[in-house]
Design a protein around this motif. Sequence first.
Motif, short mmCIF file in Angstrom:
data_model
loop_
_atom_site.label_atom_id
_atom_site.label_comp_id
_atom_site.label_asym_id
_atom_site.label_seq_id
_atom_site.Cartn_x
_atom_site.Cartn_y
_atom_site.Cartn_z
N UNK A 1 -4.97 8.49 1.29
CA UNK A 1 -3.81 8.98 0.36
C UNK A 1 -2.63 9.45 1.04
N UNK A 2 -1.29 9.25 0.89
CA UNK A 2 -0.46 9.87 1.52
C UNK A 2 0.34 10.83 0.96
N UNK A 3 0.74 11.82 1.55
CA UNK A 3 0.79 12.07 2.91
C UNK A 3 -0.62 12.51 3.43
N UNK A 4 -0.85 12.54 4.77
CA UNK A 4 -1.99 13.02 5.35
C UNK A 4 -1.70 13.95 6.53
N UNK A 5 -2.55 14.29 7.02
CA UNK A 5 -2.56 14.93 8.53
C UNK A 5 -3.37 14.40 9.56
N UNK A 6 -2.99 14.49 10.75
CA UNK A 6 -4.17 14.15 11.92
C UNK A 6 -5.06 15.36 11.77
N UNK A 7 -6.39 14.97 11.22
CA UNK A 7 -7.43 16.24 11.37
C UNK A 7 -8.42 15.98 12.55
N UNK A 8 -8.25 15.39 13.45
CA UNK A 8 -9.21 14.90 14.54
C UNK A 8 -8.39 15.53 15.85
N UNK A 9 -7.18 15.18 16.05
CA UNK A 9 -6.48 15.38 17.48
C UNK A 9 -6.48 14.15 18.08
N UNK A 10 -6.75 14.19 19.51
CA UNK A 10 -6.19 13.00 20.26
C UNK A 10 -7.11 11.64 20.02
N UNK B 1 0.87 -1.27 -0.11
CA UNK B 1 0.04 -0.11 -0.09
C UNK B 1 0.98 1.19 0.06
N UNK B 2 1.97 1.02 0.64
CA UNK B 2 2.82 2.40 0.70
C UNK B 2 3.38 2.74 -0.90
N UNK B 3 3.59 1.62 -1.56
CA UNK B 3 4.01 1.71 -2.99
C UNK B 3 2.97 2.28 -3.99
N UNK B 4 1.75 2.08 -3.53
CA UNK B 4 0.55 2.82 -4.12
C UNK B 4 0.29 4.28 -3.35
N UNK B 5 1.23 4.66 -2.76
CA UNK B 5 0.99 5.91 -1.99
C UNK B 5 -0.28 6.11 -1.06
N UNK B 6 -0.31 5.16 -0.45
CA UNK B 6 -1.53 5.21 0.76
C UNK B 6 -0.86 5.20 2.11
N UNK B 7 -1.67 5.38 3.02
CA UNK B 7 -1.17 5.26 4.46
C UNK B 7 -2.13 4.72 5.29
N UNK B 8 -1.75 3.66 6.17
CA UNK B 8 -2.71 2.88 7.09
C UNK B 8 -3.31 3.91 8.06
N UNK B 9 -4.54 3.82 8.29
CA UNK B 9 -5.19 4.66 9.28
C UNK B 9 -6.11 3.60 10.04
N UNK B 10 -6.15 3.59 11.59
CA UNK B 10 -7.02 2.89 12.21
C UNK B 10 -6.54 1.27 11.98
N UNK B 11 -5.42 1.02 11.62
CA UNK B 11 -4.92 -0.36 11.74
C UNK B 11 -4.31 -0.85 13.11
N UNK C 1 0.55 12.17 9.05
CA UNK C 1 0.15 10.78 9.06
C UNK C 1 0.76 10.14 7.94
N UNK C 2 1.83 9.53 8.07
CA UNK C 2 2.52 9.14 6.77
C UNK C 2 3.16 7.73 6.93
N UNK C 3 4.39 7.25 6.18
CA UNK C 3 4.89 6.26 6.28
C UNK C 3 5.65 5.98 7.60
N UNK C 4 6.40 7.23 8.23
CA UNK C 4 6.65 7.01 9.33
C UNK C 4 6.03 6.71 10.53
N UNK C 5 4.71 7.40 10.54
CA UNK C 5 3.59 7.07 11.43
C UNK C 5 3.32 5.54 11.30
N UNK C 6 3.05 4.82 10.11
CA UNK C 6 2.90 3.45 9.68
C UNK C 6 4.00 2.78 10.44
#
Length: 292
Positions: A200-209, A166-176, A229-234
């Motif tokens: 889609x990566x990169x993204x940001x934390x748009x919710x908070x804690x 999924x990283x190669x497809x420019x996606x980032x895992x969220x809620x895994x 929220x990106x590959x380093x996050x994952x």
Amino acid sequence: MKNIQQTSLITMTINKVDFQLQEEHNFDWLKQLGSVFCVFDQQDSGNISFGVEKDNQRYFVKYAGAKPIEFNGNPKEAIKRLKEAVPVYQMLEHPNLIRLLNHFPTENGYALFFQWAEGECLHSHWTFGGPAKYTNPKSPFYRFKKLELEKRLKALDAIFSFHTYIESKNYVAVDFYDGSILYDFNNDETTICDIDFYRKSPSINDIGENFWGANRSKSPEEYKIGSPIDSITNVFNFGAIAFGLLGGEMDRSFSMWAANQGLYQVALRAVEDERSKRYSTVNDFYDAWKSV
């Protein structure tokens, strides 16, 4: 408040399978898909899911539009999120991911129709909530932790290889988290079953804690609004998953670790609080893991 809500729950029955909702809902559309043999009604995402069988084939139906018992949001928001998940499943189709076959609107909601994947959820909170997850010998998580190391490493390999893809497809895992993992104890196969919030990566934390995810596997940036929220996050997420499946979860001491020192060091670097100290991509993390 929850107790008040619980007293007003309504019980529905489809094909002799009971489940609960906060209010009545029409599920007549389900009949054409097959006979319901199980229901997952305790998710907080706003979805309710069904196992259905037709012509000796099993399928998994994820639906938004009703008001499940653990959901305190707006069903319209849940419908919107589920619709947005469709292209994610289509784009990231992979042997280790549950397979989306169809999707369609209903009178009051939206449904995703998947091929059934054999396995048990490693975070089955509806059956083994709280300490029972870790202590009940029947709990899927407990049983997984008792498997020989090679089988657990194979499961992690399935998780890491999918996320390298999924990283190669420019996606980032969220809620895994471990609730996204199905493990088939008969065939020792691992399936990822929930990528609804991947972006889609990169993204940001748009919710908070309260950003999506489980506290036991979330990175520091997943608590802070505006953070990347990106590959380093994952990398952090998968290091944390490794500690969950091979170690003491939040206790990241080597004494709790089932594998060798080399893999421990890879996982430990992955969960560094400081982003610059982690591996810069999931691919780099996975390469380091495989090299050990």
